[in-house]
Design a protein around this motif. Structure first.
Motif, PDB file in Angstrom:
ATOM      1  N   ALA A  41     -31.534   1.343  46.481  1.00  0.00           N
ATOM      2  CA  ALA A  41     -30.439   1.013  47.233  1.00  0.00           C
ATOM      3  C   ALA A  41     -29.415   0.176  47.167  1.00  0.00           C
ATOM      4  O   ALA A  41     -27.945   0.538  48.135  1.00  0.00           O
ATOM      5  CB  ALA A  41     -31.311   0.761  48.510  1.00  0.00           C
TER       6      ALA A  41
ATOM      7  N   ALA B 111     -35.322   0.132  45.978  1.00  0.00           N
ATOM      8  CA  ALA B 111     -34.669  -1.223  46.030  1.00  0.00           C
ATOM      9  C   ALA B 111     -33.438  -1.234  46.039  1.00  0.00           C
ATOM     10  O   ALA B 111     -32.718  -1.749  46.210  1.00  0.00           O
ATOM     11  CB  ALA B 111     -35.566  -2.662  46.821  1.00  0.00           C
TER      12      ALA B 111
ATOM     13  N   ALA C  11     -43.283  -5.104  51.318  1.00  0.00           N
ATOM     14  CA  ALA C  11     -42.269  -5.326  51.201  1.00  0.00           C
ATOM     15  C   ALA C  11     -41.523  -5.242  49.629  1.00  0.00           C
ATOM     16  O   ALA C  11     -41.999  -6.415  49.339  1.00  0.00           O
ATOM     17  CB  ALA C  11     -41.604  -6.197  52.370  1.00  0.00           C
TER      18      ALA C  11
ATOM     19  N   THR D 193     -42.108   5.755  52.740  1.00  0.00           N
ATOM     20  CA  THR D 193     -41.324   4.689  52.372  1.00  0.00           C
ATOM     21  C   THR D 193     -39.644   4.403  53.331  1.00  0.00           C
ATOM     22  O   THR D 193     -39.640   6.042  53.117  1.00  0.00           O
ATOM     23  CB  THR D 193     -40.951   4.668  50.889  1.00  0.00           C
ATOM     24  N   TYR D 194     -39.279   3.312  53.484  1.00  0.00           N
ATOM     25  CA  TYR D 194     -38.236   3.575  53.360  1.00  0.00           C
ATOM     26  C   TYR D 194     -37.406   2.777  52.933  1.00  0.00           C
ATOM     27  O   TYR D 194     -37.758   1.744  52.898  1.00  0.00           O
ATOM     28  CB  TYR D 194     -38.056   2.750  55.500  1.00  0.00           C
ATOM     29  N   LEU D 195     -35.931   2.588  52.308  1.00  0.00           N
ATOM     30  CA  LEU D 195     -35.150   1.616  51.943  1.00  0.00           C
ATOM     31  C   LEU D 195     -33.871   1.373  53.026  1.00  0.00           C
ATOM     32  O   LEU D 195     -33.683   2.126  53.838  1.00  0.00           O
ATOM     33  CB  LEU D 195     -34.892   2.386  50.591  1.00  0.00           C
ATOM     34  N   ALA D 196     -33.621   0.511  52.336  1.00  0.00           N
ATOM     35  CA  ALA D 196     -31.967  -0.285  52.977  1.00  0.00           C
ATOM     36  C   ALA D 196     -31.048  -0.892  52.363  1.00  0.00           C
ATOM     37  O   ALA D 196     -31.687  -1.600  51.323  1.00  0.00           O
ATOM     38  CB  ALA D 196     -32.020  -0.533  54.941  1.00  0.00           C
TER      39      ALA D 196
ATOM     40  N   ALA E  75     -37.446  -1.990  50.735  1.00  0.00           N
ATOM     41  CA  ALA E  75     -37.696  -1.347  50.722  1.00  0.00           C
ATOM     42  C   ALA E  75     -39.044  -1.788  51.226  1.00  0.00           C
ATOM     43  O   ALA E  75     -39.601  -3.033  50.966  1.00  0.00           O
ATOM     44  CB  ALA E  75     -38.154  -0.353  49.474  1.00  0.00           C
TER      45      ALA E  75
ATOM     46  N   ALA F 221     -34.530  -2.254  56.746  1.00  0.00           N
ATOM     47  CA  ALA F 221     -35.152  -1.120  55.959  1.00  0.00           C
ATOM     48  C   ALA F 221     -36.717  -0.693  56.953  1.00  0.00           C
ATOM     49  O   ALA F 221     -37.360  -0.524  57.257  1.00  0.00           O
ATOM     50  CB  ALA F 221     -35.901  -1.402  54.622  1.00  0.00           C
TER      51      ALA F 221
END
Length: 107
Positions: free
Chosen positions: A18, A15, A71, A37-40, A29, A56
């Motif tokens: 990002a 996070a 999260a 995992t996904y981040l934005a 994230a 995310a």
């Protein structure tokens, strides 16, 4: 404050990255039920506005995530807005939403 496990520490690092990489107000994230995992970062376009956490979550959903384990939001703010928390709740009623300052320290 309880000690974070390695996976939650990883979310904070992602996070933070990002946020810094995009110069966004916030970075977020999420970790799905399979451990992916996904981040934005914050999205602020004339036609589209998403908080970092909403973005995310959207990335996770668009990749097929069925639920979330955890999260993280890195922000200057002391809390996470209701809309961001609602996006997480859409996928999980019990996933913690951790809030960290830009240095990575939990609030």
């Amino acid at each position: 404050m309880p000690e974070l496990d390695a996976e939650d520490t990883k979310l904070i690092t992602l996070a933070r990255s990002a946020r810094v990489r995009t110069g966004a107000a916030e970075g977020a994230a999420v970790r799905d039920l399979d451990g992916r995992t996904y981040l934005a970062g914050t999205v602020a376009l004339p036609s589209l506005s998403l908080t970092a956490l909403q973005a995310a979550v959207a990335a996770a959903v668009s990749s097929g995530a069925a639920g979330l384990e955890a999260a993280v939001v890195v922000t200057e703010s002391a809390s996470v807005d209701a809309e961001s928390r609602a996006a997480v709740a859409d996928l999980s009623t019990d996933a913690p939403v951790l809030v960290a300052d830009p240095s990575g320290s939990l609030r």
